[in-house]
Design an enzyme around this catalytic site. Structure first.
Site, PDB file in Angstrom:
ATOM      1  N   GLU A  81      10.517  19.748 -24.226  1.00 53.11           N
ATOM      2  CA  GLU A  81       9.720  20.353 -23.002  1.00 53.11           C
ATOM      3  C   GLU A  81      10.202  21.261 -22.176  1.00 53.11           C
ATOM      4  OE1 GLU A  81       6.833  18.754 -22.434  1.00 53.11           O
ATOM      5  OE2 GLU A  81       6.983  16.503 -23.421  1.00 53.11           O
TER       6      GLU A  81
ATOM      7  N   LYS B  74       8.107  23.373 -13.697  1.00 47.58           N
ATOM      8  CA  LYS B  74       7.097  22.283 -13.535  1.00 47.58           C
ATOM      9  C   LYS B  74       6.412  22.405 -12.066  1.00 47.58           C
ATOM     10  CE  LYS B  74       5.499  17.741 -14.577  1.00 47.58           C
ATOM     11  NZ  LYS B  74       5.619  16.567 -14.961  1.00 47.58           N
TER      12      LYS B  74
ATOM     13  N   HIS C  36       0.171  15.052 -29.260  1.00 44.16           N
ATOM     14  CA  HIS C  36      -0.466  13.816 -29.250  1.00 44.16           C
ATOM     15  C   HIS C  36      -1.142  13.334 -30.454  1.00 44.16           C
ATOM     16  CE1 HIS C  36      -0.626  14.113 -24.492  1.00 44.16           C
ATOM     17  NE2 HIS C  36       0.500  13.354 -24.726  1.00 44.16           N
TER      18      HIS C  36
ATOM     19  N   HIS D  53       0.661  20.009 -26.914  1.00 46.44           N
ATOM     20  CA  HIS D  53       0.494  18.366 -26.527  1.00 46.44           C
ATOM     21  C   HIS D  53      -0.784  18.011 -27.562  1.00 46.44           C
ATOM     22  CE1 HIS D  53       3.832  18.594 -24.034  1.00 46.44           C
ATOM     23  NE2 HIS D  53       3.577  17.277 -23.629  1.00 46.44           N
TER      24      HIS D  53
ATOM     25  N   GLU E  78      -4.950  18.958 -11.372  1.00 51.20           N
ATOM     26  CA  GLU E  78      -5.418  19.383 -12.595  1.00 51.20           C
ATOM     27  C   GLU E  78      -6.700  19.925 -12.813  1.00 51.20           C
ATOM     28  OE1 GLU E  78      -3.603  17.235 -16.412  1.00 51.20           O
ATOM     29  OE2 GLU E  78      -3.367  15.644 -14.625  1.00 51.20           O
TER      30      GLU E  78
ATOM     31  N   HIS F  87       8.111  11.429 -28.191  1.00 50.28           N
ATOM     32  CA  HIS F  87       6.997  12.327 -27.756  1.00 50.28           C
ATOM     33  C   HIS F  87       7.609  13.735 -28.022  1.00 50.28           C
ATOM     34  CE1 HIS F  87       4.331  13.905 -25.119  1.00 50.28           C
ATOM     35  NE2 HIS F  87       5.265  14.618 -24.521  1.00 50.28           N
TER      36      HIS F  87
ATOM     37  N   ARG G 155       0.644  -1.258   0.011  1.00 53.46           N
ATOM     38  CA  ARG G 155       0.001  -0.008  -0.030  1.00 53.46           C
ATOM     39  C   ARG G 155       0.761   1.248  -0.027  1.00 53.46           C
ATOM     40  NH1 ARG G 155      -3.032  -2.736   3.869  1.00 53.46           N
ATOM     41  NH2 ARG G 155      -4.816  -4.127   2.931  1.00 53.46           N
TER      42      ARG G 155
ATOM     43  N   LYS H 146       3.042  11.793 -11.032  1.00 54.94           N
ATOM     44  CA  LYS H 146       1.996  10.738 -11.798  1.00 54.94           C
ATOM     45  C   LYS H 146       2.797   9.616 -11.858  1.00 54.94           C
ATOM     46  CE  LYS H 146      -0.629  14.213 -14.258  1.00 54.94           C
ATOM     47  NZ  LYS H 146      -0.895  14.679 -15.869  1.00 54.94           N
TER      48      LYS H 146
ATOM     49  N   ARG I 255      -2.632  23.462 -14.346  1.00 57.66           N
ATOM     50  CA  ARG I 255      -1.803  22.515 -14.790  1.00 57.66           C
ATOM     51  C   ARG I 255      -1.724  22.174 -16.169  1.00 57.66           C
ATOM     52  NH1 ARG I 255      -0.138  17.208 -11.055  1.00 57.66           N
ATOM     53  NH2 ARG I 255       1.374  16.183 -12.443  1.00 57.66           N
TER      54      ARG I 255
ATOM     55  N   ASN J   9       0.382  21.300 -20.975  1.00 56.12           N
ATOM     56  CA  ASN J   9      -0.186  20.294 -22.273  1.00 56.12           C
ATOM     57  C   ASN J   9      -0.043  21.459 -23.498  1.00 56.12           C
ATOM     58  OD1 ASN J   9      -0.980  18.135 -20.866  1.00 56.12           O
ATOM     59  ND2 ASN J   9      -2.819  18.814 -20.393  1.00 56.12           N
TER      60      ASN J   9
HETATM   61  N1  LIG Z   1       4.996  10.740 -15.149  1.00 54.44           N
HETATM   62  C1  LIG Z   1       4.999  11.831 -15.734  1.00 54.44           C
HETATM   63  O1  LIG Z   1       4.769  13.081 -15.380  1.00 54.44           O
HETATM   64  C2  LIG Z   1       5.573  11.743 -17.249  1.00 54.44           C
HETATM   65  C3  LIG Z   1       5.930  12.941 -18.008  1.00 54.44           C
HETATM   66  C4  LIG Z   1       6.604  13.016 -19.118  1.00 54.44           C
HETATM   67  C5  LIG Z   1       6.784  11.392 -19.696  1.00 54.44           C
HETATM   68  N2  LIG Z   1       6.513  10.599 -18.998  1.00 54.44           N
HETATM   69  C6  LIG Z   1       6.553   9.154 -19.430  1.00 54.44           C
HETATM   70  O2  LIG Z   1       8.013   8.722 -19.540  1.00 54.44           O
HETATM   71  C7  LIG Z   1       8.215   8.142 -20.635  1.00 54.44           C
HETATM   72  C8  LIG Z   1       9.145   8.545 -21.686  1.00 54.44           C
HETATM   73  O3  LIG Z   1      10.454   8.839 -20.750  1.00 54.44           O
HETATM   74  P1  LIG Z   1      11.687   8.881 -21.651  1.00 54.44           P
HETATM   75  O4  LIG Z   1      11.703   9.616 -23.117  1.00 54.44           O
HETATM   76  O5  LIG Z   1      12.898   9.039 -20.499  1.00 54.44           O
HETATM   77  O6  LIG Z   1      11.885   7.173 -22.268  1.00 54.44           O
HETATM   78  P2  LIG Z   1      12.591   5.905 -21.859  1.00 54.44           P
HETATM   79  O7  LIG Z   1      12.698   5.650 -20.102  1.00 54.44           O
HETATM   80  O8  LIG Z   1      11.922   4.783 -22.528  1.00 54.44           O
HETATM   81  O9  LIG Z   1      14.068   6.294 -22.226  1.00 54.44           O
HETATM   82  C9  LIG Z   1      14.554   6.431 -23.420  1.00 54.44           C
HETATM   83  C10 LIG Z   1      15.588   5.220 -24.075  1.00 54.44           C
HETATM   84  O10 LIG Z   1      16.733   5.681 -23.514  1.00 54.44           O
HETATM   85  C11 LIG Z   1      17.321   4.590 -22.690  1.00 54.44           C
HETATM   86  N3  LIG Z   1      18.043   5.166 -21.562  1.00 54.44           N
HETATM   87  C12 LIG Z   1      17.783   5.922 -20.450  1.00 54.44           C
HETATM   88  N4  LIG Z   1      18.629   6.311 -19.783  1.00 54.44           N
HETATM   89  C13 LIG Z   1      19.721   6.169 -20.508  1.00 54.44           C
HETATM   90  C14 LIG Z   1      21.147   6.503 -20.266  1.00 54.44           C
HETATM   91  N5  LIG Z   1      21.369   7.372 -19.364  1.00 54.44           N
HETATM   92  N6  LIG Z   1      21.923   5.931 -21.482  1.00 54.44           N
HETATM   93  C15 LIG Z   1      21.533   5.325 -22.286  1.00 54.44           C
HETATM   94  N7  LIG Z   1      20.315   4.985 -22.707  1.00 54.44           N
HETATM   95  C16 LIG Z   1      19.494   5.362 -21.850  1.00 54.44           C
HETATM   96  C17 LIG Z   1      16.128   3.732 -22.392  1.00 54.44           C
HETATM   97  O11 LIG Z   1      16.462   2.322 -22.141  1.00 54.44           O
HETATM   98  C18 LIG Z   1      15.356   4.076 -23.551  1.00 54.44           C
HETATM   99  O12 LIG Z   1      15.560   3.247 -24.415  1.00 54.44           O
HETATM  100  C19 LIG Z   1       6.969   7.710 -21.370  1.00 54.44           C
HETATM  101  O13 LIG Z   1       6.137   6.649 -20.827  1.00 54.44           O
HETATM  102  C20 LIG Z   1       5.890   9.032 -20.798  1.00 54.44           C
HETATM  103  O14 LIG Z   1       4.635   8.463 -20.839  1.00 54.44           O
HETATM  104  C21 LIG Z   1       5.726  10.585 -17.794  1.00 54.44           C
HETATM  105 ZN   LIG Z   2       5.077  15.884 -22.895  1.00 48.69          ZN
END
Ligand SMILES: NC(=O)c1ccc[n+]([C@@H]2O[C@H](COP(=O)([O-])OP(=O)(O)OC[C@H]3O[C@@H](n4cnc5c(N)ncnc54)[C@H](O)[C@@H]3O)[C@@H](O)[C@H]2O)c1
Ligand SMILES: [Zn+2]
Length: 368
Positions: free
Chosen positions: A187, A229, A254, A250, A239, A266, A123, A145, A243, A247
């Site tokens: 971003e 942020k 999106h 986006h 939201e 993205h 939990r 999130k 907030r 977007n």
């Molecule tokens: N929670 C939130 O508020 C929020 C906000 C924005 C995005 N997201 C989420 O984040 C995700 C995208 O995140 P991302 O762009 O970091 O993608 P990711 O975590 O998939 O990383 C991108 C790629 O880089 C590789 N990688 C990561 N760190 C590395 C490093 N230091 N050296 C070499 N390779 C490395 C990973 O294996 C992957 O292939 C999506 O799922 C999205 O929905 C969440």
């Molecule tokens: Zn974004």
């Protein structure tokens, strides 16, 4: 005399408490000390992206500050209930109890998934995020999130579960593939556009250093983005209004992401979405066209796309927008800037309905 690396710290408060985001080149060398301070006396398990595991020794040093490490396969395909269940079971099997804590090391996928494991295991356990991508450092590490994807769409199952600490080491970006590195910067450009014209100016000045992943330039970029942020999220944690400014870019971004079946990253879609939505803001919110000229120049210099070269028709993109979960009364809505650094509040929702005719005008602005 060797200058000490720049350190930046942003204090983030939320409904359930507060945490610090600390940004410093080399901070992972002291990971054990930081963990001992943030989650004192707790038995720490690491959840790490497979792509970062080969570098952990170099980043952190000889002795790993955790009892066990659990590896998740790289990529969005890991953000599933299947992977959530596997990791949760592994943690329970290894004896994780209420005195446990999780440290998540990786990008946004790792943070979202490990955060959701932490939110639900027993939990709720505390977790510390060590983001290793630009996206995770300047966007997903703040806001609380967490969650996983389903066949019905991305991020549809999850929880608000903020970390208890975020430790950001810009040196970890050295191994990140170029395209991912640059995509995350979209971003940061968005943060300047929606809230901080001086930050936008500084990005224009720092393009070269950012391209070289200069640790000081990255440190100040991440700290400023995190502060923006955090300010937006603190003002509107659940939201209801402001907030929505996050977007910006986006709604159309999106649509491009979905219609292209994720052929673009993205951040690349956000770059295009920001340009298209600024063209709409010129019509609906009195935005000076000069802002879009500067935006386009900055995005291009950062190596981000400014033209949509994929074969996607207006109809395909409009169809994707009609399915957006943020639509109200069947109308597509956009968060629109009124000036560089200022977003329109509208009716308090910080979004405005946009007709399909205007959306088409926005899309025309990113056609080659
Ligand atoms: N929670 C939130 O508020 C929020 C906000 C924005 C995005 N997201 C989420 O984040 C995700 C995208 O995140 P991302 O762009 O970091 O993608 P990711 O975590 O998939 O990383 C991108 C790629 O880089 C590789 N990688 C990561 N760190 C590395 C490093 N230091 N050296 C070499 N390779 C490395 C990973 O294996 C992957 O292939 C999506 O799922 C999205 O929905 C969440
Ligand atoms: Zn974004």
């Amino acid at each position: 005399v060797v200058a000490a690396p720049a350190t930046d710290r942003v204090h983030v408060t939320h409904a359930g408490g507060a945490y610090d985001v600390v940004v410093r080149a080399g901070i992972l060398r002291d990971l054990a000390t930081h963990l001992a301070a943030i989650v004192p006396g707790r038995r720490v398990a690491a959840l790490a992206d497979a792509a970062v595991v080969p570098h952990l020794h170099e980043w952190i040093g000889e002795s790993a500050p955790w009892h066990a490490i659990h590896v998740l396969p790289s990529g969005e395909a890991s953000k599933t209930r299947t992977e959530w269940a596997r990791l949760s079971d592994e943690l329970l099997a290894s004896g994780m109890g209420r005195d446990g804590a999780i440290v998540a090391i990786g990008g946004g996928v790792t943070g979202d998934l490990a955060g959701f494991v932490a939110a639900t295991l027993l939990r709720g356990l505390p977790y510390v995020h060590v983001p290793t991508t630009t996206v995770a450092m300047l966007d997903s590490s703040v806001g609380g999130k967490t969650g996983v994807d389903t066949v019905h769409g991305k991020n549809l199952i999850g929880a608000f579960h903020p970390p208890v600490g975020v430790l950001i080491d810009p040196l970890t970006l050295q191994t990140l593939p170029e395209r991912h590195y640059r995509a995350g910067l979209a971003e940061a450009v968005k943060h300047g556009l929606i809230r901080d014209a001086a930050y936008f100016d500084s990005l224009e000045r720092d393009v070269e250093r950012l391209g070289q992943r200069d640790a000081d330039a990255v440190t100040s970029l991440v700290a400023r983005s995190v502060a923006i942020k955090a300010a937006v999220v603190q003002a509107d944690e659940f939201e209801r209004g402001e907030r929505a400014t996050l977007n910006a870019g986006h709604t159309i971004g999106h649509a491009i992401e979905h219609a292209s079946a994720y052929a673009l990253l993205h951040g690349e879609c956000v770059a295009l979405g920001l340009l298209a939505e600024c063209a709409i803001a010129e019509q609906l919110a009195g935005l000076d066209p000069e802002v879009r000229v500067r935006l386009s120049t900055l995005l291009a210099r950062l190596g981000l796309p400014v033209h949509l070269t994929l074969p996607l028709t207006d109809e395909m993109l409009l169809a994707a927008m009609r399915h957006d979960k943020k639509n109200r009364a069947g109308l597509v809505r956009c968060a629109l800037p009124t000036a560089l650094g200022t977003m329109g509040a509208g009716d308090g929702s910080f979004t405005q309905p946009v007709s399909e005719a205007l959306l088409t005008i926005g899309l025309a602005a990113i056609r080659p």
